[in-house]
Design a protein around this motif. Structure first.
Motif, mmCIF file in Angstrom:
data_model
loop_
_atom_site.group_PDB
_atom_site.id
_atom_site.type_symbol
_atom_site.label_atom_id
_atom_site.label_comp_id
_atom_site.label_asym_id
_atom_site.label_seq_id
_atom_site.Cartn_x
_atom_site.Cartn_y
_atom_site.Cartn_z
ATOM 1 N N ASP A 1 3.362 5.786 -2.971
ATOM 2 C CA ASP A 1 4.687 6.412 -3.027
ATOM 3 C C ASP A 1 5.068 7.034 -1.681
ATOM 4 O O ASP A 1 5.434 8.195 -1.568
ATOM 5 C CB ASP A 1 4.732 7.476 -4.125
ATOM 6 C CG ASP A 1 6.171 7.954 -4.393
ATOM 7 O OD1 ASP A 1 7.117 7.240 -4.014
ATOM 8 O OD2 ASP A 1 6.321 9.061 -4.960
ATOM 9 N N ILE A 2 4.954 6.221 -0.604
ATOM 10 C CA ILE A 2 5.275 6.672 0.755
ATOM 11 C C ILE A 2 6.456 5.854 1.283
ATOM 12 O O ILE A 2 6.483 4.617 1.175
ATOM 13 C CB ILE A 2 4.058 6.504 1.696
ATOM 14 C CG1 ILE A 2 2.849 7.277 1.168
ATOM 15 C CG2 ILE A 2 4.396 6.963 3.112
ATOM 16 C CD1 ILE A 2 3.043 8.767 1.045
ATOM 17 N N GLU A 3 7.422 6.542 1.875
ATOM 18 C CA GLU A 3 8.621 5.895 2.435
ATOM 19 C C GLU A 3 8.435 5.736 3.942
ATOM 20 O O GLU A 3 7.975 6.653 4.633
ATOM 21 C CB GLU A 3 9.846 6.762 2.159
ATOM 22 C CG GLU A 3 11.126 6.193 2.765
ATOM 23 C CD GLU A 3 12.301 7.149 2.653
ATOM 24 O OE1 GLU A 3 13.397 6.789 3.115
ATOM 25 O OE2 GLU A 3 12.104 8.275 2.111
ATOM 26 N N PHE A 4 8.836 4.572 4.473
ATOM 27 C CA PHE A 4 8.781 4.320 5.913
ATOM 28 C C PHE A 4 10.171 4.523 6.517
ATOM 29 O O PHE A 4 11.178 4.071 5.960
ATOM 30 C CB PHE A 4 8.288 2.895 6.211
ATOM 31 C CG PHE A 4 6.815 2.822 6.487
ATOM 32 C CD1 PHE A 4 6.353 2.689 7.784
ATOM 33 C CD2 PHE A 4 5.905 2.895 5.455
ATOM 34 C CE1 PHE A 4 4.999 2.610 8.029
ATOM 35 C CE2 PHE A 4 4.549 2.830 5.688
ATOM 36 C CZ PHE A 4 4.074 2.684 6.991
ATOM 37 N N LYS A 5 10.245 5.198 7.670
ATOM 38 C CA LYS A 5 11.482 5.395 8.411
ATOM 39 C C LYS A 5 11.277 4.848 9.820
ATOM 40 O O LYS A 5 10.207 4.997 10.410
ATOM 41 C CB LYS A 5 11.846 6.882 8.488
ATOM 42 C CG LYS A 5 12.049 7.547 7.131
ATOM 43 C CD LYS A 5 12.347 9.041 7.303
ATOM 44 C CE LYS A 5 12.521 9.707 5.943
ATOM 45 N NZ LYS A 5 12.816 11.171 6.084
ATOM 46 N N ILE B 1 0.845 -1.205 0.000
ATOM 47 C CA ILE B 1 0.000 0.000 0.000
ATOM 48 C C ILE B 1 0.871 1.243 0.000
ATOM 49 O O ILE B 1 0.603 2.218 -0.706
ATOM 50 C CB ILE B 1 -0.951 -0.015 1.207
ATOM 51 C CG1 ILE B 1 -1.893 -1.206 1.123
ATOM 52 C CG2 ILE B 1 -1.756 1.279 1.297
ATOM 53 C CD1 ILE B 1 -2.795 -1.383 2.313
ATOM 54 N N ALA B 2 1.980 1.206 0.793
ATOM 55 C CA ALA B 2 2.886 2.348 0.846
ATOM 56 C C ALA B 2 3.533 2.586 -0.510
ATOM 57 O O ALA B 2 3.702 3.737 -0.942
ATOM 58 C CB ALA B 2 3.952 2.104 1.911
ATOM 59 N N LYS B 3 3.880 1.492 -1.175
ATOM 60 C CA LYS B 3 4.480 1.612 -2.506
ATOM 61 C C LYS B 3 3.483 2.203 -3.494
ATOM 62 O O LYS B 3 3.837 3.031 -4.342
ATOM 63 C CB LYS B 3 4.940 0.217 -2.962
ATOM 64 C CG LYS B 3 5.745 0.233 -4.256
ATOM 65 C CD LYS B 3 6.254 -1.177 -4.572
ATOM 66 C CE LYS B 3 7.076 -1.162 -5.873
ATOM 67 N NZ LYS B 3 7.554 -2.520 -6.204
ATOM 68 N N LYS B 4 2.215 1.788 -3.368
ATOM 69 C CA LYS B 4 1.166 2.294 -4.252
ATOM 70 C C LYS B 4 0.998 3.806 -4.112
ATOM 71 O O LYS B 4 0.789 4.525 -5.094
ATOM 72 C CB LYS B 4 -0.147 1.573 -3.930
ATOM 73 C CG LYS B 4 -1.350 2.097 -4.708
ATOM 74 C CD LYS B 4 -2.619 1.384 -4.257
ATOM 75 C CE LYS B 4 -3.845 1.984 -4.923
ATOM 76 N NZ LYS B 4 -5.097 1.341 -4.453
ATOM 77 N N ILE C 1 -0.396 6.675 5.715
ATOM 78 C CA ILE C 1 -0.118 6.473 4.281
ATOM 79 C C ILE C 1 -1.182 7.160 3.428
ATOM 80 O O ILE C 1 -0.880 7.934 2.524
ATOM 81 C CB ILE C 1 -0.078 4.957 3.955
ATOM 82 C CG1 ILE C 1 1.104 4.280 4.660
ATOM 83 C CG2 ILE C 1 0.013 4.734 2.447
ATOM 84 C CD1 ILE C 1 1.071 2.767 4.575
ATOM 85 N N LYS C 2 -2.449 6.879 3.729
ATOM 86 C CA LYS C 2 -3.544 7.310 2.859
ATOM 87 C C LYS C 2 -3.819 8.805 2.947
ATOM 88 O O LYS C 2 -4.382 9.394 2.018
ATOM 89 C CB LYS C 2 -4.803 6.521 3.192
ATOM 90 C CG LYS C 2 -4.681 5.045 2.825
ATOM 91 C CD LYS C 2 -5.932 4.272 3.215
ATOM 92 C CE LYS C 2 -5.802 2.796 2.812
ATOM 93 N NZ LYS C 2 -6.982 2.009 3.225
ATOM 94 N N TYR C 3 -3.487 9.427 4.102
ATOM 95 C CA TYR C 3 -3.707 10.864 4.252
ATOM 96 C C TYR C 3 -2.385 11.620 4.108
ATOM 97 O O TYR C 3 -2.138 12.609 4.783
ATOM 98 C CB TYR C 3 -4.355 11.170 5.617
ATOM 99 C CG TYR C 3 -5.762 10.659 5.725
ATOM 100 C CD1 TYR C 3 -6.840 11.445 5.349
ATOM 101 C CD2 TYR C 3 -6.017 9.354 6.176
ATOM 102 C CE1 TYR C 3 -8.144 10.968 5.430
ATOM 103 C CE2 TYR C 3 -7.314 8.873 6.263
ATOM 104 C CZ TYR C 3 -8.374 9.682 5.888
ATOM 105 O OH TYR C 3 -9.672 9.200 5.971
ATOM 106 N N ASN C 4 -1.548 11.106 3.187
ATOM 107 C CA ASN C 4 -0.229 11.692 2.929
ATOM 108 C C ASN C 4 -0.192 12.218 1.500
ATOM 109 O O ASN C 4 -1.158 12.085 0.738
ATOM 110 C CB ASN C 4 0.860 10.631 3.161
ATOM 111 C CG ASN C 4 2.144 11.243 3.693
ATOM 112 O OD1 ASN C 4 2.553 12.316 3.246
ATOM 113 N ND2 ASN C 4 2.770 10.558 4.642
ATOM 114 N N ASN C 5 0.918 12.782 1.143
ATOM 115 C CA ASN C 5 1.138 13.273 -0.217
ATOM 116 C C ASN C 5 2.117 12.344 -0.934
ATOM 117 O O ASN C 5 3.013 11.762 -0.290
ATOM 118 C CB ASN C 5 1.704 14.688 -0.190
ATOM 119 C CG ASN C 5 0.757 15.672 0.494
ATOM 120 O OD1 ASN C 5 -0.417 15.729 0.142
ATOM 121 N ND2 ASN C 5 1.272 16.411 1.459
#
Length: 572
Positions: free
Chosen positions: A440-444, A435-438, A471-475
């Motif tokens: 385009d969100i990076e996890f730290k 889902i994060a890849k979909k 993730i979903k409420y991100n840019n």
């Protein structure tokens, strides 16, 4: 008893003397008033002819020389004062009582306050006829004349009262001694011998029997009170017992939480809560008056560290003859019950609304397909809409069931185990990686070794919801940063993103059920409005606290604090 006999004799004598003196005073006053009115009448008759001549000659010089301390007034039939030897420029007197009656009946008398002389006056008025017209001749004398006569009697009255008081005192003392002395000399050990009054023997025997009964009853009451105190001491609800006079006979520790200044043997008037005191006094009065016979239930709010809503029950206590004896007051804290009741109503209303929305959409699209109102080329779009709304409905039902489970559950009913928080976070990440890849969100990650106690399934679900929202409420191109900090007794989990953020006005409501800060975006990503409510319920079961730091268009950070020490205390 000695005082009662003594004071009865004294006050009887004084009362008799007072009655006689008052009777004499009023009798003398009546005689003096009649005498003074007779003097006024005689004086009128004496100067009547002279007044007639003065009126006909329009000259009142002779009257001024011979008034002898009397006030002489001459008033025409219209009420105009044509002569007054005490004052000039007087107002119209047609409304004066003695003037009206004299004009009507020929003569009149009255006692009233004079607006002209500012004193009480005795008036005698008579109608006289002249060759010009009818007039009223009025003679007046100050009432102080009577008071002066009364004052002359005062020394005699005072002397009489003092004499009666001395005589009453001596007589009362002597009679009290004669009547009660034989009773004081009774030998209680030999009640059958030397009784001054034979009638006392039956009374004393009865008293001896009653004394034994009272001692037995008192002992039993003392045991019952101790049992009652033991029972009420552990009660969660407050309990107060008062008598018909408002004296507190018993109060348990739970009731003292609401009224810290109250204790046994104090009066209800010392209650500092004005609203409760007013309610109690009104009910106590109604029970005494017999207006109410049954219990009364009222709801009242107490101000402690927070507002506490309570149900107060007033149970009246009546004797076997129906006489009101006292009151039992029970104070039940219904704050949590009311809150749950309101939440349940609100939740039911919201569930109905939220379920209706996707069902309406599904039925509308399905009906259009059923009635062949959809073109073949548009059919996939309608099927996708039905599928998406069905999926949303399924997610909503799952979340509702989850919340229902959490509402009915308690931490003691859920098995808790020791959990390594780092492993749980990484497991959640592995489930969200695609889902994060979909999006385009990076996890730290900044993860310290930390262990907490709780339900593995519930905590994993809570962390999943928070990370999924991040993730979903991100840019696109944004990040989600997860930190674990081991602070000794506190384990802290932080989930931070640089997404769309939350308005300050919405931050106090985001944990409410079905609340969406951005409804359009929430619908777009498949949100149900229950995710953060589920998170809050899960954390409440684990005695954890959640804090939000967020700024619009900058991002949000959820900080969860697990207090393992507090959890262990509550479990034990």
């Amino acid at each position: 008893m000695q005082k009662r006999v003594f004071y009865f004799i004294i006050f009887s004598m004084l009362g008799l003397a007072l009655f006689v003196n008052l009777f004499l005073i009023f009798s003398i006053e009546s005689v003096l008033k009649n005498d003074l009115f007779n003097r006024l009448k005689n004086y009128v008759n004496k100067i009547k002819d002279e007044v007639v001549i003065s009126i006909q000659n329009d000259s009142f010089a002779n009257l001024k020389e011979s008034h002898n301390g009397y006030r002489i007034s001459i008033i025409d039939k219209n009420g105009v004062v044509i002569y007054d030897n005490f004052s000039s420029n007087l107002t119209n007197h047609s409304d004066r009582f003695e003037i009206k009656n004299a004009m009507k009946y020929g003569e009149s008398k009255s006692i009233r306050y004079s607006d002209t002389l500012l004193k009480r006056q005795l008036y005698y008025a008579v109608k006289i006829s002249t060759n010009k017209s009818d007039f009223i001749l009025r003679i007046a004398k100050e009432q102080e004349y009577l008071y002066a006569i009364f004052i002359s009697f005062v020394p005699y009255i005072i002397g009489e009262i003092i004499a009666v008081l001395i005589f009453s005192f001596l007589l009362a003392k002597y009679l009290t001694y004669i009547i009660l002395r034989p009773i004081y000399d009774i030998d209680l050990k030999n009640l059958d011998e030397n009784l001054p009054y034979p009638e006392l023997k039956i009374l004393i025997e009865t008293l001896k029997k009653q004394n034994k009964i009272i001692k037995s009853q008192f002992k039993r009451l003392k045991q019952n009170r101790q049992e009652l105190q033991s029972l009420t001491k552990g009660m969660k609800d407050g309990l107060i017992i008062i008598n018909r006079s408002g004296e507190i006979l018993s109060i348990n520790p739970s009731a003292q939480k609401y009224f810290s200044n109250l204790a046994k043997n104090t009066n209800i008037s010392e209650i500092s809560n004005d609203l409760f005191l007013k309610l109690l006094l009104n009910n106590l009065r109604d029970f005494k008056d017999g207006k109410i016979k049954d219990e009364i239930r009222e709801q009242i709010v107490f101000m402690q560290d927070m507002l506490v809503e309570c149900e107060v029950v007033f149970w009246p206590i009546f004797s076997s003859k129906g006489k009101f004896k006292g009151l039992i007051i029970a104070i039940c804290d219904i704050t949590e019950f009311k809150r749950n009741q309101n939440l349940s109503k609100e939740f039911s209303a919201n569930v109905t609304h939220e379920l209706k929305t996707p069902l309406t959409s599904i039925m509308g699209n399905a009906e259009m397909i059923k009635n062949n109102l959809v073109k073949y080329d548009d059919l996939p779009h309608f099927i996708d809409t039905i599928y998406d709304e069905s999926k949303r409905l399924l997610y909503l039902i799952e979340d509702i069931l989850k919340l229902s489970f959490l509402d009915e559950s308690h931490s003691k009913n859920i098995p808790f185990v020791k959990i390594e928080l780092e492993d749980m976070v990484l497991k959640v990440y592995s489930n969200l990686k695609n889902i994060a890849k979909k999006y385009d969100i990076e996890f730290k990650f900044e993860l310290e070794k930390a262990y907490i106690y709780g339900s593995k399934e519930l905590l994993e679900h809570a962390i999943f919801n928070l990370c999924d929202n991040a993730i979903k409420y991100n840019n696109p191109g944004g990040y989600v940063k997860v930190q674990i900090k081991n602070l000794g007794a506190i384990t802290e989990l932080r989930i931070k993103d640089n997404g769309i953020g939350i308005d300050k006005a919405d931050q106090d409501h985001i944990f409410e059920r079905f609340y969406c800060a951005n409804k359009a975006h929430s619908k777009k990503v498949g949100g149900t409005g229950l995710g953060l409510s589920i998170v809050k319920s899960i954390l409440a079961i684990h005695h954890a606290k959640v804090k939000l730091n967020s700024q619009k268009d900058i991002g949000s950070e959820f900080i969860i604090s697990f207090n393992n020490q507090k959890y262990n205390q509550s479990r034990t």
